[in-house]
Design a protein around this motif. Structure first.
Motif, PDB file in Angstrom:
ATOM      1  N   ILE A  13       1.336   2.081  13.397  1.00 32.63           N
ATOM      2  CA  ILE A  13       1.997   3.333  13.424  1.00 32.63           C
ATOM      3  C   ILE A  13       3.299   3.092  14.024  1.00 32.63           C
ATOM      4  O   ILE A  13       4.373   3.545  13.455  1.00 32.63           O
ATOM      5  CB  ILE A  13       1.386   4.571  14.436  1.00 32.63           C
ATOM      6  N   ASN A  14       3.482   2.152  14.991  1.00 36.07           N
ATOM      7  CA  ASN A  14       4.689   1.561  15.251  1.00 36.07           C
ATOM      8  C   ASN A  14       5.564   0.903  14.118  1.00 36.07           C
ATOM      9  O   ASN A  14       6.754   1.047  14.004  1.00 36.07           O
ATOM     10  CB  ASN A  14       4.679   0.529  16.536  1.00 36.07           C
ATOM     11  N   ASN A  15       4.944   0.275  13.277  1.00 32.48           N
ATOM     12  CA  ASN A  15       5.767  -0.200  12.095  1.00 32.48           C
ATOM     13  C   ASN A  15       6.123   0.718  11.081  1.00 32.48           C
ATOM     14  O   ASN A  15       7.292   0.505  10.811  1.00 32.48           O
ATOM     15  CB  ASN A  15       4.850  -1.146  11.336  1.00 32.48           C
ATOM     16  N   VAL A  16       5.308   1.844  11.116  1.00 34.30           N
ATOM     17  CA  VAL A  16       5.882   2.924  10.218  1.00 34.30           C
ATOM     18  C   VAL A  16       7.052   3.521  10.901  1.00 34.30           C
ATOM     19  O   VAL A  16       7.756   3.869  10.091  1.00 34.30           O
ATOM     20  CB  VAL A  16       4.667   3.890   9.985  1.00 34.30           C
ATOM     21  N   LEU A  17       6.855   3.755  12.011  1.00 37.87           N
ATOM     22  CA  LEU A  17       8.215   4.275  12.811  1.00 37.87           C
ATOM     23  C   LEU A  17       9.169   3.556  12.722  1.00 37.87           C
ATOM     24  O   LEU A  17      10.367   4.164  12.467  1.00 37.87           O
ATOM     25  CB  LEU A  17       7.822   4.696  14.280  1.00 37.87           C
ATOM     26  N   GLN A  18       8.994   2.217  12.857  1.00 32.36           N
ATOM     27  CA  GLN A  18      10.345   1.400  12.705  1.00 32.36           C
ATOM     28  C   GLN A  18      10.849   1.241  11.346  1.00 32.36           C
ATOM     29  O   GLN A  18      12.117   1.503  11.010  1.00 32.36           O
ATOM     30  CB  GLN A  18       9.828  -0.200  12.982  1.00 32.36           C
ATOM     31  N   HIS A  19       9.933   1.259  10.352  1.00 34.10           N
ATOM     32  CA  HIS A  19      10.399   1.611   8.647  1.00 34.10           C
ATOM     33  C   HIS A  19      11.257   2.653   8.484  1.00 34.10           C
ATOM     34  O   HIS A  19      12.022   2.643   7.710  1.00 34.10           O
ATOM     35  CB  HIS A  19       9.155   1.512   7.936  1.00 34.10           C
ATOM     36  N   ILE A  20      10.881   3.753   8.924  1.00 33.47           N
ATOM     37  CA  ILE A  20      11.854   5.005   8.878  1.00 33.47           C
ATOM     38  C   ILE A  20      12.779   5.110   9.909  1.00 33.47           C
ATOM     39  O   ILE A  20      13.621   6.296   9.723  1.00 33.47           O
ATOM     40  CB  ILE A  20      10.825   6.442   9.008  1.00 33.47           C
ATOM     41  N   GLU A  21      12.962   4.187  10.746  1.00 36.40           N
ATOM     42  CA  GLU A  21      14.063   4.070  11.639  1.00 36.40           C
ATOM     43  C   GLU A  21      14.067   5.214  12.703  1.00 36.40           C
ATOM     44  O   GLU A  21      15.109   5.622  13.072  1.00 36.40           O
ATOM     45  CB  GLU A  21      15.516   4.015  10.846  1.00 36.40           C
ATOM     46  N   GLN A  22      12.941   5.410  13.065  1.00 37.09           N
ATOM     47  CA  GLN A  22      12.580   6.367  14.166  1.00 37.09           C
ATOM     48  C   GLN A  22      12.414   5.651  15.459  1.00 37.09           C
ATOM     49  O   GLN A  22      11.275   5.002  15.963  1.00 37.09           O
ATOM     50  CB  GLN A  22      11.262   7.074  14.058  1.00 37.09           C
ATOM     51  N   HIS A  23      13.536   5.455  16.040  1.00 40.50           N
ATOM     52  CA  HIS A  23      13.619   4.413  17.363  1.00 40.50           C
ATOM     53  C   HIS A  23      13.221   5.256  18.462  1.00 40.50           C
ATOM     54  O   HIS A  23      12.569   4.525  19.487  1.00 40.50           O
ATOM     55  CB  HIS A  23      14.974   3.674  17.364  1.00 40.50           C
ATOM     56  N   ASP A  42       6.093   3.043   0.609  1.00 33.20           N
ATOM     57  CA  ASP A  42       5.270   2.046   0.134  1.00 33.20           C
ATOM     58  C   ASP A  42       5.529   1.044   1.518  1.00 33.20           C
ATOM     59  O   ASP A  42       6.887   0.747   1.993  1.00 33.20           O
ATOM     60  CB  ASP A  42       5.750   1.164  -1.058  1.00 33.20           C
ATOM     61  N   MET A  43       4.300   0.349   2.075  1.00 36.20           N
ATOM     62  CA  MET A  43       4.311  -0.203   3.182  1.00 36.20           C
ATOM     63  C   MET A  43       3.352  -1.410   2.876  1.00 36.20           C
ATOM     64  O   MET A  43       2.462  -1.527   2.089  1.00 36.20           O
ATOM     65  CB  MET A  43       3.697   0.613   4.433  1.00 36.20           C
ATOM     66  N   PRO A  44       3.801  -2.538   3.872  1.00 33.18           N
ATOM     67  CA  PRO A  44       3.014  -3.668   3.808  1.00 33.18           C
ATOM     68  C   PRO A  44       1.424  -3.334   4.314  1.00 33.18           C
ATOM     69  O   PRO A  44       1.349  -2.580   5.108  1.00 33.18           O
ATOM     70  CB  PRO A  44       3.619  -4.778   4.557  1.00 33.18           C
ATOM     71  N   GLU A  45       0.527  -4.211   3.711  1.00 33.52           N
ATOM     72  CA  GLU A  45      -0.881  -4.223   4.545  1.00 33.52           C
ATOM     73  C   GLU A  45      -0.602  -4.591   5.994  1.00 33.52           C
ATOM     74  O   GLU A  45       0.096  -5.083   6.371  1.00 33.52           O
ATOM     75  CB  GLU A  45      -1.864  -5.345   3.841  1.00 33.52           C
ATOM     76  N   LYS A  46      -1.642  -4.078   6.625  1.00 30.83           N
ATOM     77  CA  LYS A  46      -2.162  -4.429   8.111  1.00 30.83           C
ATOM     78  C   LYS A  46      -0.713  -3.775   8.879  1.00 30.83           C
ATOM     79  O   LYS A  46       0.064  -4.511   9.601  1.00 30.83           O
ATOM     80  CB  LYS A  46      -2.266  -5.804   8.534  1.00 30.83           C
ATOM     81  N   MET A  64       0.773  -1.029   0.000  1.00 30.47           N
ATOM     82  CA  MET A  64      -0.124   0.137   0.000  1.00 30.47           C
ATOM     83  C   MET A  64       0.830   1.343  -0.031  1.00 30.47           C
ATOM     84  O   MET A  64       1.992   1.432   0.478  1.00 30.47           O
ATOM     85  CB  MET A  64      -1.109   0.002   1.391  1.00 30.47           C
ATOM     86  N   ASN A  65       0.328   2.437  -0.467  1.00 32.43           N
ATOM     87  CA  ASN A  65       1.149   3.624  -0.614  1.00 32.43           C
ATOM     88  C   ASN A  65       0.381   4.695   0.537  1.00 32.43           C
ATOM     89  O   ASN A  65      -0.618   4.807   0.459  1.00 32.43           O
ATOM     90  CB  ASN A  65       0.987   4.225  -1.958  1.00 32.43           C
ATOM     91  N   ILE A  66       1.304   5.199   1.148  1.00 28.88           N
ATOM     92  CA  ILE A  66       1.100   6.354   2.203  1.00 28.88           C
ATOM     93  C   ILE A  66       1.975   7.160   2.166  1.00 28.88           C
ATOM     94  O   ILE A  66       2.995   7.226   1.373  1.00 28.88           O
ATOM     95  CB  ILE A  66       1.001   5.644   3.747  1.00 28.88           C
ATOM     96  N   LEU A  67       1.610   8.480   2.572  1.00 22.58           N
ATOM     97  CA  LEU A  67       2.627   9.533   2.743  1.00 22.58           C
ATOM     98  C   LEU A  67       2.981   9.748   4.167  1.00 22.58           C
ATOM     99  O   LEU A  67       2.346   9.613   4.933  1.00 22.58           O
ATOM    100  CB  LEU A  67       1.837  10.885   2.279  1.00 22.58           C
ATOM    101  N   ILE A  68       4.331   9.794   4.189  1.00 20.55           N
ATOM    102  CA  ILE A  68       4.881  10.191   5.492  1.00 20.55           C
ATOM    103  C   ILE A  68       5.741  11.407   5.527  1.00 20.55           C
ATOM    104  O   ILE A  68       6.810  11.461   4.642  1.00 20.55           O
ATOM    105  CB  ILE A  68       5.922   9.234   6.015  1.00 20.55           C
ATOM    106  N   ASN A  69       5.057  12.370   6.088  1.00 21.05           N
ATOM    107  CA  ASN A  69       5.944  13.783   6.132  1.00 21.05           C
ATOM    108  C   ASN A  69       6.020  14.418   4.662  1.00 21.05           C
ATOM    109  O   ASN A  69       6.934  15.070   4.302  1.00 21.05           O
ATOM    110  CB  ASN A  69       7.220  13.959   6.908  1.00 21.05           C
ATOM    111  N   GLY A  70       4.841  13.891   3.867  1.00 19.03           N
ATOM    112  CA  GLY A  70       4.860  14.290   2.395  1.00 19.03           C
ATOM    113  C   GLY A  70       5.676  13.583   1.375  1.00 19.03           C
ATOM    114  O   GLY A  70       5.784  13.791   0.188  1.00 19.03           O
ATOM    115  N   GLN A  71       6.323  12.519   2.058  1.00 18.04           N
ATOM    116  CA  GLN A  71       7.208  11.739   1.238  1.00 18.04           C
ATOM    117  C   GLN A  71       6.367  10.394   0.836  1.00 18.04           C
ATOM    118  O   GLN A  71       5.976   9.672   1.676  1.00 18.04           O
ATOM    119  CB  GLN A  71       8.312  11.185   1.678  1.00 18.04           C
ATOM    120  N   ALA A  72       6.109   9.863  -0.625  1.00 16.79           N
ATOM    121  CA  ALA A  72       5.538   8.686  -0.986  1.00 16.79           C
ATOM    122  C   ALA A  72       6.178   7.414  -0.142  1.00 16.79           C
ATOM    123  O   ALA A  72       7.416   7.639  -0.468  1.00 16.79           O
ATOM    124  CB  ALA A  72       5.320   8.688  -2.188  1.00 16.79           C
TER     125      ALA A  72
END
Length: 67
Positions: free
Chosen positions: A18-28, A11-15, A1-9
Motif C-alpha cells: 500500500i505504501n508503494n501505491v501511495l508513492q506511485h500516486i504521489e500521495q506523500h 499498472d503497478m509492479p508485482e509485490k 499487474m493491473n489494479i484499480l485506485i479510486n476507480g482508475q485502472a
C-alpha cells in the motif's frame, strides 16, 4: 499487474505494498487518509506489509473539513 485506485485502472509492479501505491500516486501526506483494499479498511500500521495483488480495488479516502 493491473489494479484499480479510486476507480482508475493503474499498472503497478508485482509485490507492491500500500505504501508503494501511495508513492506511485504521489500521495506523500498520509495523515487524514484511509485506505481500503477490496472493501476492507487496512490499518495504517499495516500499509508497508500489506501486499497488493492483480485485480485489487483500492479506495483512498481523504478527510476534509467543512460544514
Amino acid at each position: 499487474m493491473n489494479i484499480l485506485i479510486n476507480g482508475q485502472a493503474t499498472d503497478m509492479p508485482e509485490k507492491t505494498s500500500i505504501n508503494n501505491v501511495l508513492q506511485h500516486i504521489e500521495q506523500h501526506q498520509t495523515g487524514g487518509i484511509a485506505v481500503a483494499v477490496n472493501d476492507m479498511v487496512i490499518p495504517k500500521s499495516k500499509w508497508s506489509t500489506s501486499q497488493i495483488i492483480d485485480g485489487d480495488k483500492i479506495l483512498i479516502i481523504k478527510a476534509s473539513q467543512g460544514g
